[in-house]
Design a protein around this motif. Sequence first.
Motif, PDB file in Angstrom:
ATOM      1  N   ASP A   1       0.818  -1.215   0.000  1.00 14.93           N
ATOM      2  CA  ASP A   1       0.000   0.000   0.000  1.00 14.93           C
ATOM      3  C   ASP A   1       0.855   1.270   0.000  1.00 14.93           C
ATOM      4  N   ASN A   2       2.171   1.097  -0.051  1.00 14.95           N
ATOM      5  CA  ASN A   2       3.108   2.220  -0.166  1.00 14.95           C
ATOM      6  C   ASN A   2       2.909   3.258   0.948  1.00 14.95           C
ATOM      7  N   ASP A   3       2.680   2.746   2.166  1.00 15.77           N
ATOM      8  CA  ASP A   3       2.500   3.668   3.295  1.00 15.77           C
ATOM      9  C   ASP A   3       3.780   3.851   4.104  1.00 15.77           C
ATOM     10  N   GLY A   4       4.858   3.241   3.661  1.00 20.33           N
ATOM     11  CA  GLY A   4       6.135   3.408   4.341  1.00 20.33           C
ATOM     12  C   GLY A   4       6.421   2.378   5.401  1.00 20.33           C
ATOM     13  N   ARG A   5       5.552   1.370   5.548  1.00 21.38           N
ATOM     14  CA  ARG A   5       5.768   0.287   6.499  1.00 21.38           C
ATOM     15  C   ARG A   5       5.602  -1.044   5.778  1.00 21.38           C
ATOM     16  N   ALA A   6       6.597  -1.924   5.904  1.00 20.98           N
ATOM     17  CA  ALA A   6       6.529  -3.222   5.236  1.00 20.98           C
ATOM     18  C   ALA A   6       5.590  -4.144   5.998  1.00 20.98           C
TER      19      ALA A   6
END
Length: 439
Positions: free
Chosen positions: A134-139
């Motif tokens: 979701d490209n929110d900066g958390r894997a």
Amino acid sequence: MIRSNLLLYGALGGAVALAACGRSEKGINEVGPAPDLPEIRETLLPPMRIARPVGWGDETPRAPEGFVVTALATDLRIPRQMLVLPNGDILVAEGRGGGAPALRPKDVIAGVIKKQGNTKVEGGDRVTLLRDADNDGRAEVRTVFIDGLNAPYGLAHVDGRIYVAEQDALVSFPYVEGQTRIAASPEEVTRLPSALNHHWTKALTANADGSTLYVGIGSNSNAGERGMAVEEERAVVWAVDRATGARRTIARGIRNPTALAIEPSSAALWAVVNERDEIGPQLVPDYLTSVRDGAFYGWPYSYWGQNIDPRVRPQKPELVAAAVKPDYALGAHVAALGLSFARDGGFGGAFAEGAFIGQHGSWNRQDLAGYKVAWVPFSGGQPAGAPVDFLTGFLTDEGEARGRPVGVWFDPQRRILLVADDLSNTVWRVAPTGAAPGR
């Protein structure tokens, strides 16, 4: 044992006493296509100063205004180089290699001091997969992608195969898009020089059409002090035929090419290179250069073209006469370990065309250098301007180290920059503020 420890402590005290010799001269330009090269300043021991690790706490690295930095993944096991796959999955090579025996007492001392600035975590000897769908900066997905490797470093993906440059071999694995673990055994493409491994990292990239794999192989000494017999096919860049494993040496005398990348507008191969130590705090500049087929870059006989290193015996004047200058100095002892070019317009504005460079940081000068990600602007496939600090904060105001950047990777599809930090064992993600998911 007691006597040897006393000798070591005495030598360490001598290193501290020599610290004043490691001060840099003011007004010397260490960067760009024509750096100043001060007089050689040899000392019994090189001036040494390691930034004491203190961790990040609640801090993060600092990017320019308009960008946000997040920890994509933490608690890794010495993250080095990275690779973003077509579906956005991120591969991280983790590990620690080397093991060359110390040659001189000062090598032992330097080893003790350098170790103080490294992570205490055991190397992973693996490749980890991170997925931030979701490209929110958390894997949200994290798996061991390939395990049981021998100090993996360089990574590449071509035609349904993952290539890994271990410290002793270039190997490949079959890959199907989306898979989160590879259980297949490695297939050897070619052996890589691994005797001693004073410099163990093997950089890797593929050319534009994927037919050739380039491998960077560092020297087995600082400046030839182990003898040139152990330097056979060291301080070189290889071109390896991906289909057959046949290789040829395309560049020599390139002391430690720690990262390789293809410049997008010209399709030319570029490298960042760590130069030699022990001749002064502002010598010799580490550099960014195009890798010219057939070129000799001077090591160990000369530096920055035809400037002779008087320590090397016997000299080779015929080689010095042929030595070429690198394209762009990055500063002495910054320890450049990461290289990634902006693509498809990069971040736009001042960061549209150029190279991001991870600088691990100095250990042998009193004014700490590196410890940041720098940006070198390009125009027409060539460096075109002064370097810019892009990601900082790895050092505190007191000169302590929160982290040390290694590999960098610009992902044009998602418009993010990834930075591996092998001191805090973190992968940092830098993105424009308010960037929409999927960009």
